[in-house]
Design an enzyme around this catalytic site. Sequence first.
Site, mmCIF file in Angstrom:
data_model
loop_
_atom_site.group_PDB
_atom_site.id
_atom_site.type_symbol
_atom_site.label_atom_id
_atom_site.label_comp_id
_atom_site.label_asym_id
_atom_site.label_seq_id
_atom_site.Cartn_x
_atom_site.Cartn_y
_atom_site.Cartn_z
ATOM 1 N N GLY A 185 0.800 -1.225 0.000
ATOM 2 C CA GLY A 185 0.000 0.000 0.000
ATOM 3 C C GLY A 185 0.832 1.276 0.000
ATOM 4 N N SER A 187 2.119 -3.470 -3.681
ATOM 5 C CA SER A 187 2.069 -2.457 -4.740
ATOM 6 C C SER A 187 2.228 -3.022 -6.154
ATOM 7 C CB SER A 187 3.097 -1.356 -4.478
ATOM 8 O OG SER A 187 2.829 -0.718 -3.240
HETATM 9 P P1 PGA Z 1 -1.140 -3.521 -2.118
HETATM 10 O O1 PGA Z 1 -1.540 -4.631 -1.031
HETATM 11 O O2 PGA Z 1 -1.193 -4.177 -3.471
HETATM 12 O O3 PGA Z 1 -2.171 -2.434 -1.956
HETATM 13 O O4 PGA Z 1 0.241 -3.064 -1.789
HETATM 14 C C1 PGA Z 1 -1.118 -5.958 -1.163
HETATM 15 C C2 PGA Z 1 -1.576 -6.768 0.011
HETATM 16 O O5 PGA Z 1 -1.554 -6.279 1.143
HETATM 17 O O6 PGA Z 1 -1.994 -7.930 -0.168
#
Ligand code: PGA
Length: 248
Positions: free
Chosen positions: A173, A213
């Site tokens: 995230g 991400s």
């Molecule tokens: P993100 O989350 O792709 O938003 O980084 C991945 C996850 O926590 O599974």
Amino acid sequence: MARRKIIAGNWKMNMTPSQAVALCAELKDLVKSDSVDVVYCVPAIDIVPVAQAVKGTNVAVGAENLYIEDKGAYTGEISAPMLVDAGVKYVIIGHSERREYFKEDDAFLNKKVKKAFEAGLTPILCCGETLEQREMGVTLDWIRLQIKSDLVGVTADQVKSMVIAYEPIWAIGTGKTATTEQAEEVCKGIRECIAEIYDAATADAVRIQYGGSVNAGNAAELFAQPDIDGGLVGGASLKADFGKIVNY
Ligand code: PGA
């Protein structure tokens, strides 16, 4: 052995039931694929409407959590048999957010992994290091400890059928993806760890995802790595971009 890629969305605590149904409709044609497995891991309250919405499509439904008992006085929890009855096939276990905010430790997660198998669910077991651990150079030691602890008493045949998601916590995230080299290095390390605990055939069969991400721009390069068998996708699973990730 050619492992089939698996691309899973982790919706986290997003999407009301009606928003969930609308998202399934929006993504329906975009996530069509004959060559990869597609999973939506959704909040508990969305499971029933999402299972209905994806009926007859290539999308499987996953849960984001389960409890270690089948039924009883555990107010607020959801059991594996409940998930199975609702049409769930996969369950995320040990996401770093659950480890951190809900204090789930490896002994508890080990029970969850075994419960998932007992019920016929496929675990997506998450592991990953903090930025501090990476900078201290203990990434692989930490992840090996997580994997070994979470898989105590799990058989080779079970491991062959499961999914492990490597998610560096600093990349979740944050928009800060691990480099392809960093992601591949750890996924390869996880596979070597599985080979040590079990055998080469088990290591060769287990599917290992990268998460943190993942987006439409970096998915192709990540998924092209020899030990990365797809992705666990948070933010980008809630929009049309998820179709591009599936069809990377
Ligand atoms: P993100 O989350 O792709 O938003 O980084 C991945 C996850 O926590 O599974």
